[in-house]
Design an enzyme around this catalytic site. Structure first.
Site, mmCIF file in Angstrom:
data_model
loop_
_atom_site.group_PDB
_atom_site.id
_atom_site.type_symbol
_atom_site.label_atom_id
_atom_site.label_comp_id
_atom_site.label_asym_id
_atom_site.label_seq_id
_atom_site.Cartn_x
_atom_site.Cartn_y
_atom_site.Cartn_z
ATOM 1 C CG HIS A 191 32.967 -19.354 -7.648
ATOM 2 N ND1 HIS A 191 33.314 -19.289 -6.321
ATOM 3 C CD2 HIS A 191 34.114 -19.132 -8.351
ATOM 4 C CE1 HIS A 191 34.605 -19.037 -6.231
ATOM 5 N NE2 HIS A 191 35.111 -18.934 -7.449
ATOM 6 C CG ASN A 208 37.333 -16.794 -5.350
ATOM 7 O OD1 ASN A 208 36.878 -17.819 -4.855
ATOM 8 N ND2 ASN A 208 37.845 -16.757 -6.568
ATOM 9 C CB CYS A 235 35.929 -22.135 -7.721
ATOM 10 S SG CYS A 235 37.389 -21.139 -7.390
HETATM 11 N N1 ACO Z 1 45.305 -3.152 -7.161
HETATM 12 C C1 ACO Z 1 45.594 -2.205 -8.067
HETATM 13 N N2 ACO Z 1 45.892 -2.495 -9.354
HETATM 14 C C2 ACO Z 1 45.933 -3.793 -9.696
HETATM 15 C C3 ACO Z 1 45.654 -4.828 -8.782
HETATM 16 C C4 ACO Z 1 45.336 -4.464 -7.464
HETATM 17 N N3 ACO Z 1 45.041 -5.361 -6.516
HETATM 18 N N4 ACO Z 1 45.758 -6.021 -9.421
HETATM 19 C C5 ACO Z 1 46.082 -5.748 -10.702
HETATM 20 N N5 ACO Z 1 46.180 -4.416 -10.862
HETATM 21 C C6 ACO Z 1 46.503 -3.673 -12.077
HETATM 22 C C7 ACO Z 1 47.275 -4.487 -13.076
HETATM 23 O O1 ACO Z 1 48.649 -4.486 -12.793
HETATM 24 C C8 ACO Z 1 46.950 -3.767 -14.366
HETATM 25 O O2 ACO Z 1 47.762 -2.619 -14.444
HETATM 26 P P1 ACO Z 1 48.363 -2.132 -15.865
HETATM 27 O O3 ACO Z 1 47.144 -1.826 -16.714
HETATM 28 O O4 ACO Z 1 49.159 -0.950 -15.497
HETATM 29 O O5 ACO Z 1 49.148 -3.298 -16.381
HETATM 30 C C9 ACO Z 1 45.508 -3.281 -14.161
HETATM 31 O O6 ACO Z 1 45.289 -3.322 -12.733
HETATM 32 C C10 ACO Z 1 44.479 -4.136 -14.861
HETATM 33 O O7 ACO Z 1 44.768 -5.514 -14.607
HETATM 34 P P2 ACO Z 1 43.831 -6.666 -15.123
HETATM 35 O O8 ACO Z 1 44.363 -7.973 -14.641
HETATM 36 O O9 ACO Z 1 43.600 -6.478 -16.600
HETATM 37 O O10 ACO Z 1 42.485 -6.284 -14.348
HETATM 38 P P3 ACO Z 1 41.044 -6.894 -14.555
HETATM 39 O O11 ACO Z 1 40.091 -5.805 -14.814
HETATM 40 O O12 ACO Z 1 41.047 -8.082 -15.475
HETATM 41 O O13 ACO Z 1 40.702 -7.421 -13.090
HETATM 42 C C11 ACO Z 1 40.669 -9.489 -11.877
HETATM 43 C C12 ACO Z 1 41.529 -8.404 -12.509
HETATM 44 C C13 ACO Z 1 39.843 -8.855 -10.768
HETATM 45 C C14 ACO Z 1 41.578 -10.554 -11.294
HETATM 46 C C15 ACO Z 1 39.722 -10.096 -12.926
HETATM 47 O O14 ACO Z 1 40.433 -10.417 -14.072
HETATM 48 C C16 ACO Z 1 39.030 -11.332 -12.431
HETATM 49 O O15 ACO Z 1 38.251 -11.308 -11.493
HETATM 50 N N6 ACO Z 1 39.236 -12.479 -13.111
HETATM 51 C C17 ACO Z 1 38.590 -13.697 -12.755
HETATM 52 C C18 ACO Z 1 39.260 -14.374 -11.637
HETATM 53 C C19 ACO Z 1 38.397 -15.527 -11.189
HETATM 54 O O16 ACO Z 1 37.205 -15.454 -11.309
HETATM 55 N N7 ACO Z 1 38.930 -16.593 -10.688
HETATM 56 C C20 ACO Z 1 37.999 -17.656 -10.306
HETATM 57 C C21 ACO Z 1 38.519 -18.880 -10.143
HETATM 58 S S1 ACO Z 1 39.649 -18.950 -8.787
HETATM 59 C C22 ACO Z 1 39.905 -20.631 -8.432
HETATM 60 O O17 ACO Z 1 39.414 -21.513 -9.051
HETATM 61 C C23 ACO Z 1 40.869 -20.940 -7.273
#
Ligand code: ACO
Length: 332
Positions: free
Chosen positions: A259, A289, A118
């Protein structure tokens, strides 16, 4: 060094293009085990755009480029270089930039893609400004364009709810008023974290095969919470140092254009910097995103809305696969 030296560079125009199709969180509820509430509260995303079946990255990039050239009152022949920031090129070669350059009939321009997750957006802006400052080019068309929805596993709720498609473009050139407005830049990478966001299949390391496709290795895989932690750890200190090296205090920045990966990341990085979140330009709710396109989309919309004004100091901040990160400071 952080501050640009050499010829003064400024923004001459900008434009965007987003596909018509809107995919809401409610639509996603019908596709995977997720909810509008989960997506909204964890990310800030409400809906995203999805490119048409026959639309590829170069189509979006071209349409954004036409708008940027129009806003700069410039014809394609005046452009010296076309740089496209993308992680979803139509093909590995030719580059998206070459296709856009050909379609625009920018007959005097070179063309190249930048692929740094990104952060490609900020890398591309920096390379363009460096080329102008050092007299290699006079006018550069910089485009961020993505069709990430075509590389998603629509059965993986952890990734498919996050991404969207779009494109934004800027024309940079020698400052007409002689004032340097692309002030400074810093580009970083921590390649020891290169496993956090990957698209492993289909090329050299993991060539195309039936097994590769069955395992969905041709789609985006991300260790989301590790990305979240990495960015929160690295970015606040990096941004503090960057502003200091740019001879500005954090309060001198009028607008923060992050971003648009996750509202919670933007909010928590700014909280750590003691900067009010109201100073961030946000449109993640509408587009999700869009990777290398996101800062271009956010900037252009804020400019058109009259939020960003002439004379404002705007910082573009990005992070992504690599793990790369970086920032570029401009006066508008
Ligand atoms: N809907 C419902 N539940 C979900 C979903 C969904 N879409 N996705 C994951 N969950 C669940 C998981 O299975 C997990 O369940 P569990 O506790 O029973 O195991 C729970 O939600 C928590 O999962 P986490 O992955 O810990 O959730 P988190 O609060 O970290 O949020 C997220 C996830 C939104 C992806 C976050 O980590 C994030 O935004 N990370 C950064 C990503 C990013 O910025 N990427 C940028 C670069 S991309 C690029 O360069 C191409």
């Amino acid at each position: 060094m952080t501050i640009f030296k050499g010829r003064p560079v400024s923004l001459l125009g900008s434009g965007i293009y987003v596909p018509e199709k809107v995919l809401t969180n409610y639509d996603l509820e019908k596709m995977v085990d997720t909810s509008d509430e989960w997506i909204r509260t964890r990310t800030g995303i409400v809906e995203r755009r999805v490119a048409a079946e026959d639309q590829v990255t170069s189509d979006l990039a071209y349409l954004a480029a036409v708008e940027a050239l129009k806003s700069a009152s410039m014809s394609p022949e005046e452009i010296d270089m076309v740089i496209v920031a993308t992680n979803t090129p139509d093909t590995i070669f030719p580059s998206v930039a070459a296709k856009v350059q050909g379609r625009l009939e920018a007959i005097n321009a070179g063309a190249s893609d930048i692929q740094s997750g990104c952060t490609s957006s900020v890398y591309a802006l920096s390379f363009a400004a460096a080329g102008i400052a050092s007299s290699i080019w006079d006018k550069v068309l910089v485009i961020g364009a993505e069709v990430l929805t075509k590389l998603l596993n629509w059965e993986d709720r952890a990734t498919c709810v996050l991404f969207g498609d779009g494109a934004g473009a800027m024309v940079l050139g020698v400052s007409p008023d002689g004032k340097n407005k692309v002030i400074s830049t810093s580009l970083k990478s921590d390649g020891t974290k290169s496993d956090l966001i990957i698209l492993p299949g289909g090329l050299v390391e993991c060539p195309a095969s039936v097994e590769m496709i069955q395992k969905r290795l041709h789609t985006i895989h991300m260790k989301g919470s590790e990305v979240f932690k990495f960015v929160n750890k690295v970015l606040p200190l990096f941004l503090e140092q960057f502003c200091e090296e740019s001879n500005l205090s954090l309060n001198d920045i009028t607008w923060w254009i992050f971003h648009q990966a996750n509202y919670r990341i933007i909010e928590s990085v700014l909280r750590r910097l003691d900067v009010p979140v109201e100073r961030a330009i946000l449109n993640i709710d509408k587009y999700g995103n869009t990777s290398a396109a996101s800062v271009f989309l956010a900037f252009h919309e804020a400019l058109v809305d009259g939020k960003v004004k002439k004379g404002d100091k705007v910082i573009f901040v990005s992070f992504g696969s690599g793990m790369t990160y970086g920032a570029t400071l401009m006066e508008i």
